[in-house]
Design an enzyme around this catalytic site. Structure first.
Site, PDB file in Angstrom:
ATOM      1  N   ASP A  81       0.818  -1.216   0.000  1.00  0.00           N
ATOM      2  CA  ASP A  81       0.000   0.000   0.000  1.00  0.00           C
ATOM      3  C   ASP A  81       0.852   1.268   0.000  1.00  0.00           C
ATOM      4  OD1 ASP A  81      -2.017   1.862   0.425  1.00  0.00           O
ATOM      5  OD2 ASP A  81      -2.190   1.425   2.568  1.00  0.00           O
ATOM      6  N   ASP A  99      -1.995   5.740  -4.998  1.00  0.00           N
ATOM      7  CA  ASP A  99      -2.291   4.836  -3.893  1.00  0.00           C
ATOM      8  C   ASP A  99      -2.637   3.434  -4.379  1.00  0.00           C
ATOM      9  OD1 ASP A  99      -3.099   3.623  -1.574  1.00  0.00           O
ATOM     10  OD2 ASP A  99      -4.856   4.885  -1.248  1.00  0.00           O
TER      11      ASP A  99
END
Ligand SMILES: *[C@@H]1O[C@H](CO)[C@@H](O)[C@H](O)[C@H]1NC(C)=O
Ligand SMILES: *[C@@H]1O[C@H](CO)[C@@H](O)[C@H](O)[C@H]1NC(C)=O
Ligand SMILES: *[C@@H]1O[C@H](CO)[C@@H](O)[C@H](O)[C@H]1NC(C)=O
Ligand SMILES: *[C@@H]1O[C@H](CO)[C@@H](O)[C@H](O)[C@H]1NC(C)=O
Length: 406
Positions: free
Chosen positions: A117, A298
């Site tokens: 992430d 992201d």
């Protein structure tokens, strides 16, 4: 070149101090005379491999230890030759909903599946301290000889409302074959219900250390760089498409040119809030213009989240219906839609019309792969964008990304 040779000699003489490496000392000593800038460092590592494969790990560790000690003398090219890259293959879960990769923690290595992430910076996973994590692979610090106690508590809440908490420790962490020593790990003893059904055992944060929830903790990428494990202070992300076989790849320390077709273009990153934020110039969808915004890159977000104005511009151009919860319903017929073009650093990057459809939810009713973020200026370039565009993340000052169409 002089510095390179000088350090090669220092490494050779220090390595020779380790009794097990003495048989190779003569080989080391030969190399400074080969007068190219890059050859000595490479040769230095290869010698023990040829003469005695069992000494490979020791030689490498000894060389790296000495190199870290004498880092101030090294040229970049010297460092690059000794370090390497690490590849992690990803599993594309439920048609691009999320992507996870396996890493190992401790000695012997315990495997956990993590959601990689770039939108957060903590490294946490289920542990044997977590009763609710029963269906997950749980790390047991009692079974690792390299584990050390830290004991500080940690707690993280993500943008989607999920959360987890536990205590910190340190251990060796192996990512794509690269072993980070003394990495701070966050062992979960509590996870929110959202994580119970999640296919991963935790999250590997690849954002900036500014947003690590425990103060002073270095991220795995920080440590890969400071421990000299990777050739370049970068990692590169390829996300596959379920419609195309799925999968994906993180490459630490390098760029995999066989994963994209376009040309990489460098874009400056604003990391003042700890995220990988880029300026997205005005774009278009069909004949409609989309206003500029700030986009956080992201990998941990499934959708393309646009600021409210931009989302409404895209929705209008595609006849999407606002579901009043951040999402949109759109036609399932690609012919009714248009490609979305976003301009980043002067180049257009495309999300094709087919990828603006996330999933079918009814008869010719589909959930859109774009949504609104509830912000008037910040959007999130999630997997909808990333599965169409390869990104190389470079965190050293000044931070930047390189982006190319896949
Ligand atoms: C990753 O996948 C590639 C194929 O895309 C394969 O060649 C390679 O062996 C895999 N690596 C690992 C570590 O599983
Ligand atoms: C390790 O073992 C001790 C003693 O049995 C136990 O109290 C502790 O909870 C264990 N730790 C973990 C992480 O399972
Ligand atoms: C391990 O990391 C911790 C916290 O990051 C640090 O305080 C400690 O000095 C490190 N230990 C070693 C042996 O590097
Ligand atoms: C680059 O991608 C190719 C094609 O998928 C793969 O076979 C190869 O292992 C990758 N290289 C690295 C260094 O990960």
């Amino acid at each position: 070149m002089k510095i390179t040779l000088c350090v090669a000699v220092i490494v050779a003489s220090l390595a020779a101090v380790d009794a097990r490496l003495v048989p190779h000392a003569a080989d080391f000593a030969l190399h400074p005379s080969s007068a190219t800038q890059t050859a000595p460092a490479k040769a230095l590592l290869r010698v023990p491999l040829k003469t005695n494969p069992h000494f490979k790990r020791n030689a490498r560790a000894a060389a790296l230890k000495a190199m870290n000690k004498y880092k101030m003398f090294q040229s970049d090219s010297f460092r690059n030759n000794l370090a390497s890259t690490g590849t992690v293959n990803l599993t594309d879960y439920e048609n691009d909903l999320l992507y996870y990769g396996e890493i190992t923690i401790g000695t012997p290595g315990q495997t956990v599946k993590l959601d990689f992430d770039t939108g957060s910076s903590d490294l946490w996973f289920a542990s044997t301290l977590c009763a609710r994590c029963i269906r997950k692979s749980r790390y047991d610090s009692n079974k690792s000889s390299t584990y050390h106690k830290d004991g500080r508590p940690w707690h993280i809440t993500y943008g989607d409302g999920t959360s987890s908490s536990g205590i910190c420790g340190t251990d060796d962490v192996t990512i794509g074959g690269l072993t980070i020593k003394n990495q701070t790990i966050e062992m979960a003893n509590k996870i929110s219900s959202g994580f119970i059904t999640d296919p991963s055992d935790g999250i590997l944060g690849l954002g900036f250390n500014k947003i690590v929830t425990v103060s002073g903790v270095k991220t795995p990428v920080d440590n890969m760089i400071s421990q000299g494990l990777i050739s370049e202070p970068i990692f590169s992300v390829f996300l596959g498409k379920g419609s195309n076989g799925g999968g994906g790849e993180y490459l630490f320390g390098g760029i995999n040119h066989s994963k994209f077709r376009g040309t990489l273009a460098t874009v400056p990153v604003d990391n003042s809030r700890g995220f990988w934020t880029v300026a997205v110039g005005s774009g278009s969808v069909g004949s409609s213009t989309i206003s500029h915004f700030s986009g956080i890159i992201d990998t941990g977000s499934t959708l393309l989240m646009l600021p409210d104005l931009q989302a409404s511009q895209v929705a209008k151009a595609l006849n999407a219906i606002d579901n009043e919860d951040g999402t949109y319903t759109i036609s399932c017929n690609v012919a009714d839609l248009h490609d979305l073009k976003l301009n980043i650093g002067g180049n257009d990057y495309i999300v094709p019309a087919a990828d603006l459809i996330f999933e079918q939810i009814g008869r010719n009713k589909c959930m859109a792969a774009f949504a609104y973020s509830g912000s008037n200026s910040v959007g999130i370039l999630g997997d909808t964008f990333l599965k169409n565009n390869y990104v190389v993340f470079q965190q050293e000052v000044p931070p930047s990304v390189q982006i190319a169409a896949i």
